[in-house]
Design an enzyme around this catalytic site. Structure first.
Site, PDB file in Angstrom:
ATOM      1  N   GLU A  63       0.820  -1.216   0.000  1.00 48.39           N
ATOM      2  CA  GLU A  63       0.000   0.000   0.000  1.00 48.39           C
ATOM      3  C   GLU A  63       0.855   1.268   0.000  1.00 48.39           C
ATOM      4  OE1 GLU A  63      -1.618   1.794   3.496  1.00 48.39           O
ATOM      5  OE2 GLU A  63      -1.247   0.008   4.707  1.00 48.39           O
TER       6      GLU A  63
ATOM      7  N   VAL B 228      -5.523   0.356   2.945  1.00 56.06           N
ATOM      8  CA  VAL B 228      -5.670  -1.096   2.807  1.00 56.06           C
ATOM      9  C   VAL B 228      -6.866  -1.413   1.899  1.00 56.06           C
ATOM     10  CG1 VAL B 228      -6.286  -3.205   4.063  1.00 56.06           C
ATOM     11  CG2 VAL B 228      -4.522  -1.672   4.982  1.00 56.06           C
TER      12      VAL B 228
ATOM     13  N   ASP C 283     -17.196   5.475  13.775  1.00 61.48           N
ATOM     14  CA  ASP C 283     -15.958   5.474  13.000  1.00 61.48           C
ATOM     15  C   ASP C 283     -15.418   4.052  12.876  1.00 61.48           C
ATOM     16  OD1 ASP C 283     -13.576   5.906  11.737  1.00 61.48           O
ATOM     17  OD2 ASP C 283     -12.871   7.486  13.084  1.00 61.48           O
TER      18      ASP C 283
ATOM     19  N   ASP D 146     -11.648  -0.493   5.614  1.00 63.12           N
ATOM     20  CA  ASP D 146     -10.805  -1.694   5.430  1.00 63.12           C
ATOM     21  C   ASP D 146     -11.575  -2.961   5.796  1.00 63.12           C
ATOM     22  OD1 ASP D 146      -8.784   0.119   4.891  1.00 63.12           O
ATOM     23  OD2 ASP D 146      -7.599  -0.335   6.700  1.00 63.12           O
TER      24      ASP D 146
ATOM     25  N   LYS E 112      -3.349  -1.553  15.773  1.00 65.79           N
ATOM     26  CA  LYS E 112      -2.890  -0.768  16.922  1.00 65.79           C
ATOM     27  C   LYS E 112      -4.028  -0.586  17.898  1.00 65.79           C
ATOM     28  CE  LYS E 112       0.674   1.927  14.776  1.00 65.79           C
ATOM     29  NZ  LYS E 112       0.554   2.258  13.352  1.00 65.79           N
TER      30      LYS E 112
END
Ligand code: PSU
Ligand code: MN
Length: 303
Positions: free
Chosen positions: A25, A107, A139, A143, A160
């Site tokens: 990417e 992604v 939110d 992806d 993360k």
């Protein structure tokens, strides 16, 4: 072939001959790391893919063209321009194509373009997911929807903990996306090898990954597969250090009223800023680790 797509000659030759190709990417280049480390890393990742027997295809939108395979100059341009290049997710492609504009692919968008080009495997660092507080903000990264509908294997180091990892796994389960742990039963949390959340299946070899992906294709359903590969032990970060940085980044994002597509790049940049260069070095190493695994798995898939 799609009329908006350009496949680099080396990538096209490898695909035509059934040789292994790995997609990469470009949001990680323009928005995920600072210049010039981003460009150095992008080139090193490409070299690592080659060293492990596959052809790299870094993906982006340049002048409205969907590119599978970039030149050195194009990678340098994306890295130098950084956040000046639009971050392009699924919803952005029509506008970029119609306007002849540039975009760094997330992604989701990298999966779309890889799939149009006939590339089945894609290596990156971390994916987007369900953000903390998503029950209010809604939110949730595009992806996840892409993994549910586009037949590409994404090799990452987990996600993360700027995200809600538990909700991200719930979402993937609902959407029917298999989450595989490479050499682990636990979802890795990007900078650290463990998250406390289990994966769906543990797999211990590239051959076994290729077999599962092949079975998914033979079952003839649309989505992809998420392979989570823990950061090598020697580059993993101290959990307390990274958790503190993430908590502070989340507080600053909230105070600054950061929303929408800015959220992820803001949090990523803040975490790097707060942890000095340490998290950047970890980030680079885990991407290289994912590139090796993706290249070896692509080689198995080509057998
Ligand atoms: N997470 C990371 N590094 C990244 C990204 C996410 O640890 O570089 C980038 C990827 O390109 C990912 C995108 O697809 O951010 C997700 O953005 P959003 O949350 O706005 O969907
Ligand atoms: Mn978002």
């Amino acid at each position: 072939m799609n009329k908006h797509l350009d496949i680099a000659p080396e990538v096209a030759e490898a695909l035509a001959a059934g040789r292994p190709v790995v997609a990469l990417e470009s949001t990680i280049i323009s928005h995920g790391m600072p210049y010039p480390k981003n460009v150095e890393t992008a080139l090193l990742v490409e070299q690592t893919i080659r060293d492990n027997g596959a052809v790299p295809a870094t993906i982006a939108v340049i002048g409205g063209r969907l590119k599978a395979g970039l030149s050195r100059e194009e990678i340098e341009y994306l890295g130098r321009t950084g956040r000046g290049v639009a971050k392009a997710s699924r919803r952005d492609l029509p506008a970029l194509v119609a306007r002849g504009a540039d975009g760094a692919t997330t992604v989701a968008t990298t999966m779309i373009i890889a799939s149009l080009a006939g590339i089945r495997i894609f290596a990156t660092g971390g994916i987007g997911g369900v953000h903390r507080g998503a029950e209010k903000t809604m939110d949730i990264s595009a992806d996840l929807e892409e993994l549910a509908q586009t037949p590409v294997m994404v090799v990452c180091a987990g996600a993360k903990s700027i995200l809600d990892l538990g909700l991200t796994l719930e979402y993937l389960e609902t959407k029917g996306v298999p989450v595989i742990g490479y050499g682990t039963d636990e979802l890795p949390a990007f900078y650290t090898r463990r998250s406390g959340f289990g994966v769906d299946y543990r797999v211990d070899s590239p051959a076994e990954l290729a077999a599962m992906f092949r079975a998914q294709r033979e079952l003839d359903y649309p989505g992809g597969m998420l392979v989570t590969n823990p950061i090598p032990e020697e580059y993993a970060m101290d959990k307390a250090v990274i958790d503190a940085a993430i908590e502070q980044a989340l507080r600053e994002a909230d105070a600054a009223g950061i929303k929408g597509k800015e959220t992820t790049p803001f949090l990523l940049a803040k975490v790097v800023e707060l942890t000095g260069g340490d998290s950047l070095e970890s980030n680079i190493q885990l991407v290289l680790n994912n590139a090796r695994l993706a290249a070896r798995t692509a080689a198995e898939l080509s057998r």
